[in-house]
Design a protein around this motif. Structure first.
Motif, PDB file in Angstrom:
ATOM      1  N   TRP A 445      66.256   0.106 -30.924  1.00  0.00           N
ATOM      2  CA  TRP A 445      65.449   1.324 -30.974  1.00  0.00           C
ATOM      3  C   TRP A 445      65.387   2.045 -29.645  1.00  0.00           C
ATOM      4  O   TRP A 445      65.351   3.287 -29.592  1.00  0.00           O
ATOM      5  CB  TRP A 445      64.033   0.974 -31.452  1.00  0.00           C
ATOM      6  N   TYR A 446      65.373   1.275 -28.525  1.00  0.00           N
ATOM      7  CA  TYR A 446      65.220   1.947 -27.239  1.00  0.00           C
ATOM      8  C   TYR A 446      66.503   2.635 -26.780  1.00  0.00           C
ATOM      9  O   TYR A 446      66.515   3.277 -25.731  1.00  0.00           O
ATOM     10  CB  TYR A 446      64.734   0.965 -26.167  1.00  0.00           C
ATOM     11  N   ARG A 447      67.562   2.516 -27.558  1.00  0.00           N
ATOM     12  CA  ARG A 447      68.789   3.266 -27.282  1.00  0.00           C
ATOM     13  C   ARG A 447      68.797   4.597 -28.034  1.00  0.00           C
ATOM     14  O   ARG A 447      69.755   5.358 -27.920  1.00  0.00           O
ATOM     15  CB  ARG A 447      70.010   2.453 -27.718  1.00  0.00           C
ATOM     16  N   PRO A 451      63.522   7.716 -27.071  1.00  0.00           N
ATOM     17  CA  PRO A 451      63.261   6.828 -25.922  1.00  0.00           C
ATOM     18  C   PRO A 451      64.119   7.164 -24.711  1.00  0.00           C
ATOM     19  O   PRO A 451      63.645   7.095 -23.563  1.00  0.00           O
ATOM     20  CB  PRO A 451      63.589   5.430 -26.478  1.00  0.00           C
ATOM     21  N   GLN A 452      65.386   7.553 -24.940  1.00  0.00           N
ATOM     22  CA  GLN A 452      66.239   7.927 -23.815  1.00  0.00           C
ATOM     23  C   GLN A 452      65.732   9.195 -23.140  1.00  0.00           C
ATOM     24  O   GLN A 452      65.771   9.312 -21.911  1.00  0.00           O
ATOM     25  CB  GLN A 452      67.673   8.130 -24.312  1.00  0.00           C
ATOM     26  N   MET A 455      62.784   8.263 -20.924  1.00  0.00           N
ATOM     27  CA  MET A 455      63.212   7.648 -19.660  1.00  0.00           C
ATOM     28  C   MET A 455      63.861   8.664 -18.740  1.00  0.00           C
ATOM     29  O   MET A 455      63.665   8.646 -17.519  1.00  0.00           O
ATOM     30  CB  MET A 455      64.184   6.496 -19.951  1.00  0.00           C
ATOM     31  N   CYS A 524      68.503  14.834 -22.772  1.00  0.00           N
ATOM     32  CA  CYS A 524      67.959  13.982 -21.707  1.00  0.00           C
ATOM     33  C   CYS A 524      67.733  14.774 -20.424  1.00  0.00           C
ATOM     34  O   CYS A 524      66.720  14.600 -19.740  1.00  0.00           O
ATOM     35  CB  CYS A 524      68.905  12.810 -21.446  1.00  0.00           C
TER      36      CYS A 524
END
Length: 592
Positions: A445-447, A451-452, A455, A524
């Motif tokens: 999930w954090y990929r 989430p990206q 970050m 991002c």
């Protein structure tokens, strides 16, 4: 490229010539008893900087014929509405007490003024282009009687002006209101008021060239300047450590990857490829929605050029304190003149991606940022008209902006698009793209994209967090921002950190064989704009005292447009940095 650089140079020279460089562009010289212009500007609640009204909207002593000062585009956009003030301040002419008028305030007038005093209304004037402020009155909190507050609403009826001069020039002016000379407007009854003023002239050694230094020094106190530099040093150290840490890891991993892939190329037995080399046939596959993607890059590049030109003008001294409307004029003019950049970048990118609907792409590029901004302006201008506030633009000003957009922005956008279309440059890809896309393996999930983005946006935002407060206090308060060198350093840090963190996340995405990095790099890179909008929520509710529907609408409406602009600009930076990185690593290996 040479023509573009020459165009940028001519643009800078033109803007410097238009705005001037020095703060002492005025050459006002006066003889004794000469008339010095004094203009009343606006009144409004102190904590709501966008909610301002015309000076004579309140029942003051209104002259028989109100003369309005001719204003430039930037002054109107700034909400300035200058008219002749009822006070006469001739050069070096002292006045003990001069009556302006005697007026009987009706119950409606008293209620209107009491409401203004309860909201901390202030007035703003300009004397020989020097700003001055004062409050209309104050609330005198008395002792409680039977649990009820015994507050008195006092309206100041006398104003005292202290004016400093050096030979034949005005250097400084201060205004004082005397609470002892006030009238009680607590009750809704008719009140007789005699408005008056006095003037005292004093010599000073301060030169005319330095008379604006007072506003620069008082804009942020010395301890704030130390905080500025401390925040910059702290941001630089943090950014250097984090980027150095990530760069070391990234370079070592890349080195190991290149060594491994070179061994695989020499070995006939090992035919299976893994990691980012495995997707070399898909990594340069053009993204979906090519027209929108090209428009984002075009608009983002234009906004980046706009920011750079504004910084150049600020660093050469164009935006000195209270150079009324200069910043707004610069924003309108520079945005119009840089629209060719958006057209060129969008069209050239679109044709490199084998696009066919050139006209639609150009229309999308021209409306991608201007469209939401125009809709927001229409909504907020309607609110300002309903409030009868000075933030409402007159029809003539709206017509001027439309003419600029029609006669300058649109033609330059089309010319840039034609130049981009005729550039005949192919997309430079070191690897050949396969006919069918490879399936992307499932990831944790954090990929994922959100989430990206979280970050990617946190690190750049942490580098500019402290400076954001001072910018907000200037734009949405009564502070004056003058330390543009620090702001420029913060901007450079923001660009570098955004580029680096996006490159790092792009590598990690390719390493897990996810080749859809085009849009991900834009999202991002631009995610810092989302963090800035969340900071707007924090600033409004915690750091500011703004209130009311109009002020809230203006704050969140225009800040949403600013954050959207940051998203486009930083998203473009993130993609360009990622594209350079991806091209570099795939040039380093042998792709079949």
């Amino acid at each position: 490229m040479v023509r573009l650089e020459m165009g940028f140079l001519l643009l800078i020279v033109l803007l410097i010539c238009v705005f001037g460089v020095e703060a002492n562009g005025s050459d006002h010289k006066y003889k004794e008893n000469d008339h010095v212009p004094l203009y009343s500007n606006k009144v409004g609640p102190f904590h709501n900087p966008s909610e301002t009204y015309r000076f004579y909207d309140l029942p003051f002593c209104t002259p028989d014929h109100v003369t309005e000062k001719k204003e430039y585009l930037g002054e109107v956009l700034n909400g300035d509405r200058l008219v002749d003030a009822p006070y006469v301040l001739n050069f070096r002419e002292d006045k003990e007490s001069q009556t302006i008028c005697k007026k009987t305030m009706s119950k409606t007038d008293v209620a209107k003024l009491r409401n203004a005093v309860s909201k901390d209304y202030y007035f703003q004037m300009y004397y020989d282009d020097l700003p001055l402020w004062g409050f209309l009155g104050k609330i005198d909190t008395g002792d409680s009687i039977d649990g009820n507050e015994n507050d008195k609403y006092l309206l100041f009826k006398h104003i005292h002006f202290d004016v400093l001069y050096n030979n034949d020039r005005v250097i400084e002016i201060n205004v004082q209101t005397n609470p002892n000379l006030a009238v009680d407007i607590t009750e809704d009854i008719e009140v007789d008021v005699e408005f008056s003023y006095s003037v005292k002239w004093k010599p000073t050694d301060v030169s005319f060239e330095k008379r604006m230094d007072k506003y620069s020094k008082t804009s942020f106190m010395p301890q704030h300047l130390e905080i500025h530099w401390f925040s910059i040093i702290n941001s630089c150290v943090t950014v250097l450590l984090l980027t150095g840490f990530l760069a070391t890891i990234l370079m070592r991993v890349l080195k190991n990857d290149l060594v491994k892939y070179s061994h695989e190329e020499d070995s006939l037995e090992d035919q299976e490829e893994t990691g980012w080399k495995y997707i070399h046939g898909d990594v340069f596959r053009f993204p979906k929605n090519k027209s929108l993607f090209s428009a984002v890059l075009g608009s983002g590049t234009q906004l980046l050029a706009l920011a750079i030109f504004i910084f150049i003008l600020a660093l050469v001294g164009v935006f000195y304190p209270y150079n009324r409307g200069a910043l707004f004029t610069a924003l309108v003019v520079v945005y119009a003149l840089t629209s060719g950049i958006a057209g060129y970048v969008a069209s050239s990118t679109y044709f490199q991606m084998e696009g066919t609907n050139w006209v639609g792409n150009l229309l999308l590029t021209g409306s991608l940022f201007c469209g939401p901004l125009f809709l927001t302006f229409c909504f907020l201008n309607t609110i300002a008209i309903a409030y009868n506030a000075t933030a409402a633009l007159p029809f003539g000003t709206i017509l001027v902006i439309l003419l600029i957009w029609t006669l300058v922005t649109s033609p330059l956008l089309v010319l840039g698009g034609v130049a981009g279309k005729n550039s005949n440059t192919d997309f430079q890809a070191p690897c050949r793209t396969t006919k069918y896309p490879r399936e992307i393996p499932s990831t944790v999930w954090y990929r994922g994209t959100i989430p990206q983005m979280a970050m990617a946006g946190f690190l750049p935002f942490s580098a500019i967090y402290i400076e954001l407060y001072y910018i907000f206090a200037s734009v949405w308060g009564h502070r004056i921002y003058t330390i543009y060198s620090i702001l420029f350093i913060v901007f450079i840090i923001l660009i570098i950190v955004t580029a680096f963190i996006t490159v790092a996340l792009t590598y990690f995405q390719l390493a897990i064989e996810d080749h859809n990095w085009w849009w991900r790099s834009v999202l991002c890179g631009g995610s810092t704009g989302i963090f800035i909008f969340f900071y707007c929520l924090h600033y409004y509710h915690v750091r500011s005292d703004m209130s009311g529907f109009m002020q809230t609408s203006f704050f969140f409406g225009y800040m949403a447009c600013v954050c959207y602009g940051f998203f486009l600009m930083l998203g473009t930076v993130g993609f360009r940095a990622s594209l350079l990185f991806v091209r570099h690593i795939y040039h380093s290996i042998k792709c079949e």
